[in-house]
Design a protein around this motif. Sequence first.
Motif, PDB file in Angstrom:
ATOM      1  N   LEU A  96       3.992  10.465  32.728  1.00  0.00           N
ATOM      2  CA  LEU A  96       3.252  10.933  31.556  1.00  0.00           C
ATOM      3  C   LEU A  96       4.146  11.684  30.583  1.00  0.00           C
ATOM      4  CD1 LEU A  96       0.012  12.313  33.276  1.00  0.00           C
ATOM      5  CD2 LEU A  96       0.271  10.136  32.083  1.00  0.00           C
ATOM      6  N   LEU A  97       5.100  12.428  31.105  1.00  0.00           N
ATOM      7  CA  LEU A  97       5.920  13.290  30.254  1.00  0.00           C
ATOM      8  C   LEU A  97       7.200  12.616  29.778  1.00  0.00           C
ATOM      9  CD1 LEU A  97       5.513  16.726  32.077  1.00  0.00           C
ATOM     10  CD2 LEU A  97       4.070  15.640  30.358  1.00  0.00           C
ATOM     11  N   GLY A  98       7.728  11.630  30.533  1.00  0.00           N
ATOM     12  CA  GLY A  98       8.919  10.913  30.100  1.00  0.00           C
ATOM     13  C   GLY A  98       8.748  10.254  28.743  1.00  0.00           C
ATOM     14  N   PRO A  99       7.619   9.542  28.490  1.00  0.00           N
ATOM     15  CA  PRO A  99       7.417   8.947  27.177  1.00  0.00           C
ATOM     16  C   PRO A  99       7.391   9.964  26.042  1.00  0.00           C
ATOM     17  CG  PRO A  99       5.949   7.936  28.776  1.00  0.00           C
ATOM     18  CD  PRO A  99       6.602   9.100  29.467  1.00  0.00           C
ATOM     19  N   VAL A 100       6.787  11.133  26.294  1.00  0.00           N
ATOM     20  CA  VAL A 100       6.755  12.172  25.263  1.00  0.00           C
ATOM     21  C   VAL A 100       8.168  12.633  24.931  1.00  0.00           C
ATOM     22  CG1 VAL A 100       5.945  14.488  24.689  1.00  0.00           C
ATOM     23  CG2 VAL A 100       4.463  12.938  25.969  1.00  0.00           C
ATOM     24  N   ALA A 101       8.987  12.847  25.957  1.00  0.00           N
ATOM     25  CA  ALA A 101      10.369  13.285  25.736  1.00  0.00           C
ATOM     26  C   ALA A 101      11.149  12.246  24.942  1.00  0.00           C
ATOM     27  CB  ALA A 101      11.060  13.554  27.078  1.00  0.00           C
ATOM     28  N   GLY A 102      10.970  10.959  25.273  1.00  0.00           N
ATOM     29  CA  GLY A 102      11.668   9.905  24.555  1.00  0.00           C
ATOM     30  C   GLY A 102      11.301   9.862  23.090  1.00  0.00           C
ATOM     31  N   ILE A 103      10.019  10.049  22.786  1.00  0.00           N
ATOM     32  CA  ILE A 103       9.555  10.047  21.391  1.00  0.00           C
ATOM     33  C   ILE A 103      10.123  11.241  20.632  1.00  0.00           C
ATOM     34  CG2 ILE A 103       7.504  10.338  19.950  1.00  0.00           C
ATOM     35  CD1 ILE A 103       5.973   8.726  22.146  1.00  0.00           C
ATOM     36  N   MET A 104      10.115  12.410  21.256  1.00  0.00           N
ATOM     37  CA  MET A 104      10.625  13.613  20.588  1.00  0.00           C
ATOM     38  C   MET A 104      12.115  13.495  20.288  1.00  0.00           C
ATOM     39  SD  MET A 104       8.620  16.557  22.797  1.00  0.00           S
ATOM     40  CE  MET A 104       9.515  17.911  22.011  1.00  0.00           C
ATOM     41  N   VAL A 105      12.888  13.002  21.245  1.00  0.00           N
ATOM     42  CA  VAL A 105      14.330  12.865  21.050  1.00  0.00           C
ATOM     43  C   VAL A 105      14.633  11.826  19.970  1.00  0.00           C
ATOM     44  CG1 VAL A 105      16.476  12.105  22.134  1.00  0.00           C
ATOM     45  CG2 VAL A 105      14.959  13.672  23.350  1.00  0.00           C
ATOM     46  N   ALA A 106      13.946  10.676  20.031  1.00  0.00           N
ATOM     47  CA  ALA A 106      14.172   9.622  19.035  1.00  0.00           C
ATOM     48  C   ALA A 106      13.827  10.117  17.638  1.00  0.00           C
ATOM     49  CB  ALA A 106      13.345   8.385  19.385  1.00  0.00           C
ATOM     50  N   ASP A 107      12.731  10.863  17.520  1.00  0.00           N
ATOM     51  CA  ASP A 107      12.302  11.351  16.208  1.00  0.00           C
ATOM     52  C   ASP A 107      13.295  12.360  15.630  1.00  0.00           C
ATOM     53  OD1 ASP A 107       9.875  11.696  14.234  1.00  0.00           O
ATOM     54  OD2 ASP A 107      10.510  13.736  14.758  1.00  0.00           O
ATOM     55  N   TYR A 108      13.692  13.322  16.446  1.00  0.00           N
ATOM     56  CA  TYR A 108      14.519  14.426  15.942  1.00  0.00           C
ATOM     57  C   TYR A 108      15.954  14.006  15.655  1.00  0.00           C
ATOM     58  CZ  TYR A 108      16.731  19.059  15.789  1.00  0.00           C
ATOM     59  OH  TYR A 108      17.453  20.172  15.412  1.00  0.00           O
ATOM     60  N   PHE A 109      16.535  13.220  16.548  1.00  0.00           N
ATOM     61  CA  PHE A 109      17.953  12.888  16.392  1.00  0.00           C
ATOM     62  C   PHE A 109      18.198  11.585  15.633  1.00  0.00           C
ATOM     63  CE2 PHE A 109      18.280  15.989  19.788  1.00  0.00           C
ATOM     64  CZ  PHE A 109      19.436  16.674  19.448  1.00  0.00           C
ATOM     65  N   LEU A 110      17.384  10.569  15.864  1.00  0.00           N
ATOM     66  CA  LEU A 110      17.657   9.263  15.271  1.00  0.00           C
ATOM     67  C   LEU A 110      16.890   9.015  13.984  1.00  0.00           C
ATOM     68  CD1 LEU A 110      17.696   7.138  18.559  1.00  0.00           C
ATOM     69  CD2 LEU A 110      19.623   8.197  17.344  1.00  0.00           C
ATOM     70  N   ILE A 111      15.692   9.586  13.863  1.00  0.00           N
ATOM     71  CA  ILE A 111      14.911   9.409  12.644  1.00  0.00           C
ATOM     72  C   ILE A 111      15.213  10.502  11.628  1.00  0.00           C
ATOM     73  CG2 ILE A 111      12.580   9.316  11.683  1.00  0.00           C
ATOM     74  CD1 ILE A 111      13.269   6.852  13.274  1.00  0.00           C
ATOM     75  N   ARG A 112      15.171  11.746  12.063  1.00  0.00           N
ATOM     76  CA  ARG A 112      15.314  12.872  11.130  1.00  0.00           C
ATOM     77  C   ARG A 112      16.721  13.448  11.076  1.00  0.00           C
ATOM     78  NH1 ARG A 112      10.084  13.622   9.826  1.00  0.00           N
ATOM     79  NH2 ARG A 112       8.598  12.922  11.419  1.00  0.00           N
ATOM     80  N   ARG A 113      17.587  12.984  11.972  1.00  0.00           N
ATOM     81  CA  ARG A 113      18.973  13.453  11.991  1.00  0.00           C
ATOM     82  C   ARG A 113      19.045  14.984  12.055  1.00  0.00           C
ATOM     83  NH1 ARG A 113      22.036   9.066  10.033  1.00  0.00           N
ATOM     84  NH2 ARG A 113      20.897   7.191  10.647  1.00  0.00           N
ATOM     85  N   THR A 114      18.201  15.578  12.851  1.00  0.00           N
ATOM     86  CA  THR A 114      18.084  17.016  13.140  1.00  0.00           C
ATOM     87  C   THR A 114      17.630  17.844  11.945  1.00  0.00           C
ATOM     88  OG1 THR A 114      20.354  17.748  12.659  1.00  0.00           O
ATOM     89  CG2 THR A 114      19.960  16.779  14.832  1.00  0.00           C
ATOM     90  N   LYS A 115      17.063  17.223  10.931  1.00  0.00           N
ATOM     91  CA  LYS A 115      16.564  17.944   9.753  1.00  0.00           C
ATOM     92  C   LYS A 115      15.050  18.026   9.802  1.00  0.00           C
ATOM     93  CE  LYS A 115      20.308  16.983   6.468  1.00  0.00           C
ATOM     94  NZ  LYS A 115      21.270  16.443   7.436  1.00  0.00           N
ATOM     95  N   LEU A 116      14.537  19.236   9.801  1.00  0.00           N
ATOM     96  CA  LEU A 116      13.104  19.468   9.809  1.00  0.00           C
ATOM     97  C   LEU A 116      12.688  20.281   8.599  1.00  0.00           C
ATOM     98  CD1 LEU A 116      12.419  20.382  13.566  1.00  0.00           C
ATOM     99  CD2 LEU A 116      12.003  18.195  12.428  1.00  0.00           C
ATOM    100  N   ASP A 117      11.506  19.999   8.074  1.00  0.00           N
ATOM    101  CA  ASP A 117      10.915  20.766   6.980  1.00  0.00           C
ATOM    102  C   ASP A 117      10.028  21.828   7.622  1.00  0.00           C
ATOM    103  OD1 ASP A 117       9.380  21.769   4.943  1.00  0.00           O
ATOM    104  OD2 ASP A 117       8.961  19.826   4.023  1.00  0.00           O
ATOM    105  N   THR A 118      10.575  23.001   7.820  1.00  0.00           N
ATOM    106  CA  THR A 118       9.844  24.014   8.575  1.00  0.00           C
ATOM    107  C   THR A 118       8.601  24.513   7.840  1.00  0.00           C
ATOM    108  OG1 THR A 118      11.439  25.622   7.735  1.00  0.00           O
ATOM    109  CG2 THR A 118      11.749  24.849   9.982  1.00  0.00           C
ATOM    110  N   TYR A 119       8.606  24.512   6.494  1.00  0.00           N
ATOM    111  CA  TYR A 119       7.394  24.873   5.769  1.00  0.00           C
ATOM    112  C   TYR A 119       6.243  23.955   6.165  1.00  0.00           C
ATOM    113  CZ  TYR A 119       9.377  28.166   2.365  1.00  0.00           C
ATOM    114  OH  TYR A 119       9.935  29.252   1.762  1.00  0.00           O
ATOM    115  N   SER A 120       6.498  22.656   6.136  1.00  0.00           N
ATOM    116  CA  SER A 120       5.432  21.678   6.350  1.00  0.00           C
ATOM    117  C   SER A 120       4.951  21.635   7.797  1.00  0.00           C
ATOM    118  CB  SER A 120       5.906  20.286   5.922  1.00  0.00           C
ATOM    119  OG  SER A 120       6.175  20.263   4.532  1.00  0.00           O
ATOM    120  N   LEU A 121       5.753  22.110   8.728  1.00  0.00           N
ATOM    121  CA  LEU A 121       5.309  22.159  10.115  1.00  0.00           C
ATOM    122  C   LEU A 121       4.143  23.118  10.301  1.00  0.00           C
ATOM    123  CD1 LEU A 121       8.714  22.141  12.054  1.00  0.00           C
ATOM    124  CD2 LEU A 121       6.997  20.323  12.027  1.00  0.00           C
ATOM    125  N   TYR A 122       3.953  24.016   9.344  1.00  0.00           N
ATOM    126  CA  TYR A 122       2.870  24.994   9.418  1.00  0.00           C
ATOM    127  C   TYR A 122       1.786  24.731   8.373  1.00  0.00           C
ATOM    128  CZ  TYR A 122       6.065  27.628  12.396  1.00  0.00           C
ATOM    129  OH  TYR A 122       6.913  28.010  13.413  1.00  0.00           O
TER     130      TYR A 122
END
Length: 505
Positions: A391-417
């Motif tokens: 159950l948790l392995g798929p979540v980890a894979g999605i989070m890693v792919a999103d942060y490193f490969l899609i967003r290249r470690t850039k997050l919009d911290t304003y919009s997260l809230y």
Amino acid sequence: MISYDSVLTSDPGAPHRSEGAAVAPDARLYNADLAPTEKSQRTWTTYNYIALWFSMSMEVTTYMLAASLIAGGMNWKQAVFTILLGNLIVLVPMLLNAHAGAKYGIPFPVFVRASFGPLGANVPALLRAVVACGWFGIQSWIGGTAIAQMVNVLAPSTVGQPWVVWLCFLGFWLLNMLVVWNGVESIRFLQSYSVPVMFVLSALLLFFMLRKAGGFGPMLAAPDHFATSGAFWKFFFPSLTAMVGYWATLSLNIPDFTRYAKNQEAQIVGQAFGLPVAMVTYSFLGIAVTSASTVVFGRPIWSPVELLGMFHQPLLAFVGLIALLIATLNVNIGANVVGPSNDFSNLAPKYISFRTGGLITGFLGLLMCPWYWLSTFGNYIFGWLVGYSGLLGPVAGIMVADYFLIRRTKLDTYSLYRRGGPYEYSQGINPRAMIALVIGVLVIFGGLLLKHLGMDPTVGGQRLLPTLLAFYDYAWFIGFFLSGAIYLLLMWGRRETIAPAPVTE
């Protein structure tokens, strides 16, 4: 003018320092606990992370994790290798997910909004919470059986009476609920004693078994019990998945800890050293003691509670069981109540308080039948640890792919809230993340479902069930890579449109 660049690089705490309603955080997504940490709060050094891993590793379930490998047929070298390799593997997603916490100062519930959306983030949070409920039940069962063993020591006539175990289990469960009702602060004084208590208890067991077995030689000379190399590998791979699965929960919410890191180097070095060294060191105690139990009693005794009950010195056994009980209570409240209580409260803050969330955790822990998962080492490894890693392995894979490969470690911290920003997706839920999650889980558990239904489809005359069932043995690995890859493919077309951009007012 407010620049997102300044938020991303200079002051991670800036998102909650609003300058007008246009940038004010959504009250449904923000409170003081979820806010990014300020620079003044980032005080954790390499030493703190090493100490953190030693404190989290020295608990009964770690001992039982290592002992179960011996009970399953491994010798001590094979068991140590399996544990070391599993922890080196899980260290990778641990460090990858830890990066965002150290860089932006945000906790897991906020970080996961980037990939699942502000509402969709409740799904992985609840999956993590349900697993924590299961651990709560397991720790409660361990504590209850420890009390039952103490009763057996004081009143030998109660040995073999099932009602004693169940009464002690429910009593210990109620004790945990009482602590939750009175607040976690009621046992804070115990926390500083948890690690030394478990260390002393383990040393006590090791000394006792070392003396009984006649030294380290006989203890560690026990061979493996696999008839063929094929039998070994059949046990090894699910066991390796279980080693990874043991920390699957924390590999998701590690940002909750790394958000306090002084810098990236502190958390990377501290975790890279602390996790494998702490786990191998403490696991070796369980391996050595369980190997010795095979020499002394003719069978591997993987439960320290059962082993303590076999001490012929009642006072020594009683003291050891008291120590185990204190450590179990402390770990259970600190590790298995606080997280899920907050997750449940986050669903409906107006109606579910921390106290109510804690009670929900306790009752779900009962419903998850902890006595079944600890009835045999096979249920513990292949049922519980491997199962929830799926159950948790798929979540980890999605989070890693999103942060490193899609967003290249850039997050919009304003919009997260805030709602309505780049993480809004479809009414607060990212359907691509949900699709990737569901597919990963179905592939892992599809074989078990078909087996339960008595179905075995064929393709080209070949039965599929054996292949589908094999996926379960590699649950975390298949979930991590499959869901991560599917998410990457589904999101790739949006990759250039989701990067944070400067905003002016």
